[in-house]
Design an enzyme around this catalytic site. Structure first.
Site, mmCIF file in Angstrom:
data_model
loop_
_atom_site.group_PDB
_atom_site.id
_atom_site.type_symbol
_atom_site.label_atom_id
_atom_site.label_comp_id
_atom_site.label_asym_id
_atom_site.label_seq_id
_atom_site.Cartn_x
_atom_site.Cartn_y
_atom_site.Cartn_z
ATOM 1 C CD GLU A 251 -2.529 1.738 2.287
ATOM 2 O OE1 GLU A 251 -2.905 2.895 2.262
ATOM 3 O OE2 GLU A 251 -2.393 1.128 3.178
ATOM 4 C CB CYS A 285 -1.420 6.682 2.211
ATOM 5 S SG CYS A 285 -2.300 5.491 2.833
#
Length: 485
Positions: A251, A285
């Site tokens: 990720e 993020c």
């Protein structure tokens, strides 16, 4: 604050190393502690401890693993104050972000425990009527987990609990910016009764990170790697894993768009966009980096957005000790440069002042503080259009047609998450289906994390999925046999 040396933990034992690094509070500039810094020898020892613990751990009954995880959720609740204090000290986060982290992490443990009954195989029909087949799921072995600093409680938990629940053992490499917090996360599971060697904790100074990471990935016991962090480092991890034929779950970065359609509830959209862009100073993020708003409501939405930002952060022209903290001064420099480049090329600042002087606080602490900034009229030739700010900077871009909004939203190397705001669910769903992201949240901010849902991205935001089950943490084995025997 008196400095103490944090140990690594290998096979249930504290390990102090001669090599160390300092951990400094980004909020105050104060030395918090020193941390032991793993070298290749300590990293290999951690892997070998995990490898030795794997045969016994994989044979434990799911009831035993579930009991440990459920005890761990209770330990996390009772240890919440210590975990949040460590997190705030090391990352500079505010109380609300720390509270949210603790809640998500605790729920993540519970969900992993509750999903254990779902580790199951299949018995498909095969071509030969005299034969039968089983497809069973097996744990990989040693899992190498690399975890960042920005949300250490939930990101640490998700990198550990799903793997160990599935019967794997883990070597966790924690960020050098939050070693105490991540060691405490591991401590929750050790206190709950996790056997020695099942979970091992290492961290290291940046200068040793490449050698340590390469040594761990290359080790024969390591059979799966997961990494959460920047796209640049993710590429390196992926290359190393590929060289050794190790599967990887990544990720990585994001450039999340939020699309505000003409029929959107503008106050709601503005509130969620402000939160999505500026929560934890934009150091997520999934943070909203680009707000795409229909030209017919652009001015009205901009007023609501500024009002929402002011309600959260006050006068955007001042930077004082109460301003949000970024983890390093370099992050502030990067965001100021993005704003300066955009303004030089014709953009307008609607809220905030990236170059505002600090009014109070120690110089070391003031260097990491920056109030949120909204930059309007952003175009593709501006650095902020494509570069992930990972800070409190968001772009406002207007569009004339939904097809244009989709094209701009997809005009990025990233593809982690997006948001769409509309009163018409069918219309919002139609737009959501066209977005190249791992998740789309309708009428809600882009940062969103639920352990029951698969989470991950596409394109340069990575591949594989955390959460939602055990597929990432097990592999399938086919067994056939004569049904007449």
């Amino acid at each position: 604050m008196a400095s103490t040396q944090l140990p690594l933990v290998i096979n249930g034992e504290d390990v102090l190393t001669s090599a160390t690094f300092d951990v400094v509070s980004p909020a105050t500039g104060e030395l918090l502690h020193t941390s032991s810094s793993a070298g290749v020898a300590e990293a290999v020892a951690a892997v070998e401890a995990a490898g030795a613990a794997f045969p016994a751990w994989r044979r434990t009954h799911v009831d035993e693993r579930r009991a440990i995880l459920l005890r761990a959720s209770e330990v996390m609740r009772t240890s919440g104050d210590a975990l949040k204090t460590a997190m705030r000290n090391e990352t500079g986060s505010d109380a609300a972000w720390a509270d949210m982290n603790l809640h998500i992490a605790t729920e993540g443990i519970v969900h992993a425990a509750s999903h254990l009954v779902n580790i199951e195989g299949r018995m498909p029909t095969v071509a030969d009527p005299g034969r039968e087949a089983l497809i069973v799921r097996e744990p990989y072995g040693v899992v190498f987990s690399i975890v960042p600093w920005n949300a250490p409680l939930p990101l640490g938990i998700r990198a550990i609990v799903w793997a160990i629940a599935a019967g794997n053992t883990v070597v966790l490499k924690g960020s050098e910016l939050s070693p105490q917090t991540l060691r405490l996360v591991c401590g929750v599971l050790w206190e709950a009764g996790l056997p020695p060697g099942v979970l091992n904790f290492i961290t290291c100074a940046p200068a040793q990170a490449a050698a340590v990471t390469e040594a761990v990935i290359a080790h024969r016991h390591v059979r799966k790697v997961n990494f959460t962090g920047s796209t640049g480092v993710g590429r390196i991890v992926a290359r190393l894993a590929a060289a050794h034929l190790k599967p990887v779950l990544l990720e990585l970065g994001g450039k999340a768009p939020a699309i505000v359609l003409a029929d959107a509830d503008l106050p709601l959209a503005a509130r969620h966009c402000a939160l999505g862009a500026f929560l934890h100073a934009g150091q997520i993020c999934m943070s909203t980096e680009r707000i795409l708003v229909h030209e017919s409501v652009r001015d009205a939405f901009a007023q609501h957005l500024v009002a929402a930002a002011e309600a959260l952060y006050g006068d955007g022209r001042k930077v004082g000790a109460e301003a949000p903290v970024l983890v390093t001064a370099a992050a502030v420099v990067r965001n100021r440069a993005l704003v300066a480049d955009a303004v030089a090329k014709g953009a307008a600042v609607l809220y905030g002042d990236a170059a505002a002087a600090v009014e109070d606080g120690a110089a070391a602490a003031a260097a990491t503080r920056m109030r949120p900034v909204v930059v309007a009229d952003v175009r593709p030739d501006m650095d902020v259009y494509r570069t992930e700010s990972f800070g409190p900077t968001v772009s406002l871009i207007s569009f004339a047609a939904e097809a244009e909004a989709v094209a701009v939203a997809n005009d990025t190397e990233y593809g982690l998450v997006a948001a769409v705001f509309s009163r018409d669910l069918r219309r919002a769903l139609a737009v959501a289906r066209q977005l190249e992201t791992g998740a789309v949240h309708i009428n809600s901010m882009t940062p969103h994390d639920e352990p029951t849902l698969p989470h991950g991205g596409t394109k340069d935001s990575g591949y594989g999925r955390f959460g939602g089950g055990f597929d990432e943490w097990t592999w399938t084995k086919t067994i056939t046999f004569d049904s007449h025997v």
